[in-house]
Design a protein around this motif. Structure first.
Motif, PDB file in Angstrom:
ATOM      1  N   ASP A  95       2.679  11.398   0.955  1.00  0.00           N
ATOM      2  CA  ASP A  95       1.507  10.561   1.206  1.00  0.00           C
ATOM      3  C   ASP A  95       1.164   9.787  -0.071  1.00  0.00           C
ATOM      4  OD1 ASP A  95      -0.234  12.106  -0.468  1.00  0.00           O
ATOM      5  OD2 ASP A  95      -0.670  13.457   1.194  1.00  0.00           O
ATOM      6  N   ALA A  96       0.071   9.051  -0.030  1.00  0.00           N
ATOM      7  CA  ALA A  96      -0.291   8.147  -1.129  1.00  0.00           C
ATOM      8  C   ALA A  96      -0.537   8.861  -2.447  1.00  0.00           C
ATOM      9  CB  ALA A  96      -1.519   7.323  -0.742  1.00  0.00           C
TER      10      ALA A  96
ATOM     11  N   PRO B  23       0.799  -1.232   0.000  1.00  0.00           N
ATOM     12  CA  PRO B  23       0.000   0.000   0.000  1.00  0.00           C
ATOM     13  C   PRO B  23       0.835   1.288   0.000  1.00  0.00           C
ATOM     14  CG  PRO B  23      -0.763  -1.506   1.714  1.00  0.00           C
ATOM     15  CD  PRO B  23       0.520  -2.054   1.180  1.00  0.00           C
ATOM     16  N   LEU B  24       2.137   1.176   0.226  1.00  0.00           N
ATOM     17  CA  LEU B  24       2.993   2.356   0.338  1.00  0.00           C
ATOM     18  C   LEU B  24       3.595   2.806  -0.996  1.00  0.00           C
ATOM     19  CD1 LEU B  24       4.866   1.371   3.622  1.00  0.00           C
ATOM     20  CD2 LEU B  24       2.778   2.722   3.364  1.00  0.00           C
TER      21      LEU B  24
ATOM     22  N   ALA C 265      12.403   4.007  -2.548  1.00  0.00           N
ATOM     23  CA  ALA C 265      12.217   5.410  -2.162  1.00  0.00           C
ATOM     24  C   ALA C 265      10.779   5.673  -1.731  1.00  0.00           C
ATOM     25  CB  ALA C 265      12.610   6.341  -3.311  1.00  0.00           C
ATOM     26  N   CYS C 266       9.816   5.187  -2.509  1.00  0.00           N
ATOM     27  CA  CYS C 266       8.403   5.404  -2.150  1.00  0.00           C
ATOM     28  C   CYS C 266       8.087   4.847  -0.773  1.00  0.00           C
ATOM     29  CB  CYS C 266       7.482   4.754  -3.187  1.00  0.00           C
ATOM     30  SG  CYS C 266       7.438   5.597  -4.769  1.00  0.00           S
ATOM     31  N   VAL C 267       8.500   3.619  -0.518  1.00  0.00           N
ATOM     32  CA  VAL C 267       8.204   2.983   0.769  1.00  0.00           C
ATOM     33  C   VAL C 267       8.872   3.748   1.909  1.00  0.00           C
ATOM     34  CG1 VAL C 267       8.575   0.906   2.156  1.00  0.00           C
ATOM     35  CG2 VAL C 267       7.770   0.699  -0.205  1.00  0.00           C
ATOM     36  N   PHE C 268      10.153   4.068   1.753  1.00  0.00           N
ATOM     37  CA  PHE C 268      10.868   4.776   2.813  1.00  0.00           C
ATOM     38  C   PHE C 268      10.243   6.143   3.098  1.00  0.00           C
ATOM     39  CE2 PHE C 268      14.249   7.706   4.192  1.00  0.00           C
ATOM     40  CZ  PHE C 268      14.581   7.108   5.397  1.00  0.00           C
ATOM     41  N   LEU C 269       9.962   6.905   2.049  1.00  0.00           N
ATOM     42  CA  LEU C 269       9.402   8.248   2.233  1.00  0.00           C
ATOM     43  C   LEU C 269       8.014   8.204   2.872  1.00  0.00           C
ATOM     44  CD1 LEU C 269      10.540   9.819  -1.148  1.00  0.00           C
ATOM     45  CD2 LEU C 269      11.552  10.202   1.124  1.00  0.00           C
TER      46      LEU C 269
END
Length: 153
Positions: A80-81, A11-12, A69-73
């Protein structure tokens, strides 16, 4: 740290996460793990030879760096999403050794710099990928520094 499985990472990111798990995390970055399978994007489609078997393709490496990067941020609350990002400059990328079918490898993302500019988030990121040799020593397979920009949705 208890590993965070793919189902909780999914979902991240704006697309299904390809890592198997997040296995380590600190304020500066995180480490993911993955086993290379034929089901990985671009792996099955490779034209192999006896000297060059199925391996981790460059396009999958680039996709994994973006997902990391998306997951970490998201986990750090920096985006946000609704946010989307893209790499703008890859510096000093080095492929040192192949990751072959069935091998487990790790990816370390380190956030070197983050700054907000006109509502967007500008980043400098370092990546390092490695696998373990039979004796347990690390074999670096890829490393780079990359700039990326994330924009609100």
């Amino acid at each position: 740290m208890t590993p965070v499985p793919r189902s909780e990472l999914d979902p991240l990111a704006p697309m299904p996460v390809l890592f198997d798990a997040l296995i380590k995390e600190d304020e500066h970055g995180c480490v993911f793990e993955k086993v290379l399978t034929l089901d990985g994007p671009g792996v099955r489609q490779q034209r192999t030879t006896p000297k060059w078997p199925h391996h981790l393709p460059g396009e999958l490496v680039i996709g994994l760096t973006g997902q990391a990067a998306c997951v970490f941020l998201r986990r750090r609350g920096l985006i946000d999403a609704s946010w989307r990002g893209h790499g703008v400059h890859i510096m000093d990328a080095r492929y040192s050794a192949p990751v072959l079918l069935g091998e487990r490898f790790c990816t370390r993302l380190t956030l070197l710099r983050a700054r907000r500019l006109l509502g967007s988030l500008h980043l400098r990121l370092r990546y390092r990928m490695w696998k373990l040799a039979p004796d347990g020593t690390e074999i670096e397979t890829y490393r780079s520094e990359q700039d990326a920009i994330f924009f609100p949705g």
